[in-house]
Design an enzyme around this catalytic site. Structure first.
Site, PDB file in Angstrom:
ATOM      1  N   VAL A 152      -6.652  -0.116   4.858  1.00 17.19           N
ATOM      2  CA  VAL A 152      -6.772   0.271   3.451  1.00 17.19           C
ATOM      3  C   VAL A 152      -6.648  -0.953   2.545  1.00 17.19           C
ATOM      4  O   VAL A 152      -7.396  -1.103   1.576  1.00 17.19           O
ATOM      5  CB  VAL A 152      -5.732   1.336   3.092  1.00 17.19           C
ATOM      6  CG1 VAL A 152      -5.782   1.681   1.605  1.00 17.19           C
ATOM      7  CG2 VAL A 152      -5.970   2.600   3.921  1.00 17.19           C
ATOM      8  N   TYR A 153      -5.713  -1.839   2.859  1.00 17.92           N
ATOM      9  CA  TYR A 153      -5.559  -3.063   2.073  1.00 17.92           C
ATOM     10  C   TYR A 153      -6.847  -3.878   2.095  1.00 17.92           C
ATOM     11  O   TYR A 153      -7.342  -4.314   1.050  1.00 17.92           O
ATOM     12  CB  TYR A 153      -4.401  -3.883   2.640  1.00 17.92           C
ATOM     13  CG  TYR A 153      -4.138  -5.182   1.910  1.00 17.92           C
ATOM     14  CD1 TYR A 153      -3.471  -5.194   0.699  1.00 17.92           C
ATOM     15  CD2 TYR A 153      -4.547  -6.403   2.450  1.00 17.92           C
ATOM     16  CE1 TYR A 153      -3.227  -6.398   0.026  1.00 17.92           C
ATOM     17  CE2 TYR A 153      -4.304  -7.597   1.789  1.00 17.92           C
ATOM     18  CZ  TYR A 153      -3.639  -7.593   0.578  1.00 17.92           C
ATOM     19  OH  TYR A 153      -3.407  -8.764  -0.085  1.00 17.92           O
TER      20      TYR A 153
END
Length: 245
Positions: A152-153
């Site tokens: 996600v980052y």
């Protein structure tokens, strides 16, 4: 205060890479607005460092994922120092978990700061930044080796790069440059969280220059991009990572 002195906003400017950027820009003659989420003591430390460097700065608290806070940030900058010339989108949040363990709350927290925050500040800057200004968005070096736990980052940072390209096209007619910088592993609290010395050493060995970066390494690249010397560079995502892929 010189009449021609320019104003820069640095989000996430209270520590780590953000602090190095804020101090470096102050040393280069900018009045600096240090935007921070919640740690007032850390923001005060950044202001003290800028004061020691002979610069001028204020700190404004706010959440870049909230539109009202972003408007207030620009309002405060203009009230104290006049129109803004430079925006550095450094505020970031990282949650390292396998996708199977990643919650919706985790997702919203990461995307809210990293991507929505850049969207909101870019939108505000597009309306209020002075012609000939500079915008730099902080991305990350995930292009060559996807790292488990950072899905996600990494997705948030890659989306920032596409937003950077589009913003550069939209704002170029006003002489505003928009670029992204991709730090590699850098010696900050955010990077070191949850990593032991062996893991940090592994990251260092993965870089061509054999070490993790220091915040000042990144700040030096930003200082170039916002300077007159960087005026022919726009729409780019630039690795500042010591040869880490």
């Amino acid at each position: 205060m010189r009449d021609d002195q320019k104003t820069a906003i640095v989000t996430g400017g209270s520590r780590g890479i953000g602090r190095a950027i804020a101090v470096t820009l102050a040393e280069d003659g900018y009045r600096v607005v240090v935007s921070y989420a919640g740690d007032a003591a850390a923001a005060d430390e950044t202001l003290a460092a800028i004061d020691r460097a002979g610069g001028e700065a204020i700190a404004l608290q706010g959440d870049v994922s909230k539109s009202a806070d972003v408007v207030a940030l620009f309002d405060g900058a203009e009230r104290h120092f006049g129109k803004v010339s430079v925006l550095v989108n450094n505020a970031g949040r990282a949650v390292r978990k396998p996708l199977a363990d990643f919650t919706e709350v985790d997702y919203d927290n990461v995307m809210g700061t990293n991507l929505k925050g850049v969207f909101l500040t870019l939108s505000e800057a597009a309306r209020r930044l002075l012609d000939g200004g500079r915008i730099v968005n902080i991305s990350a070096s995930f292009q060559g080796a996807p790292i488990p736990g950072y899905a996600v980052y990494a997705a948030s940072k890659m989306a920032i790069e596409k937003m950077t390209e589009v913003a550069a096209k939209e704002l170029g007619a006003r002489g505003i440059t928009v670029n992204a910088v991709r730090p590699g592993p850098t010696n900050t609290d955010l990077f070191k969280a949850g990593k032991n010395a062996e893991v940090v050493s592994h990251f260092a060995q993965a870089a061509a220059l054999g070490r993790v970066g220091e915040p000042q390494d990144i700040a030096n690249v930003i200082a170039f991009l916002v300077s007159s010397d960087g005026g022919w560079v726009t729409g780019q995502s630039i690795g500042a990572n010591g040869g880490y892929w």
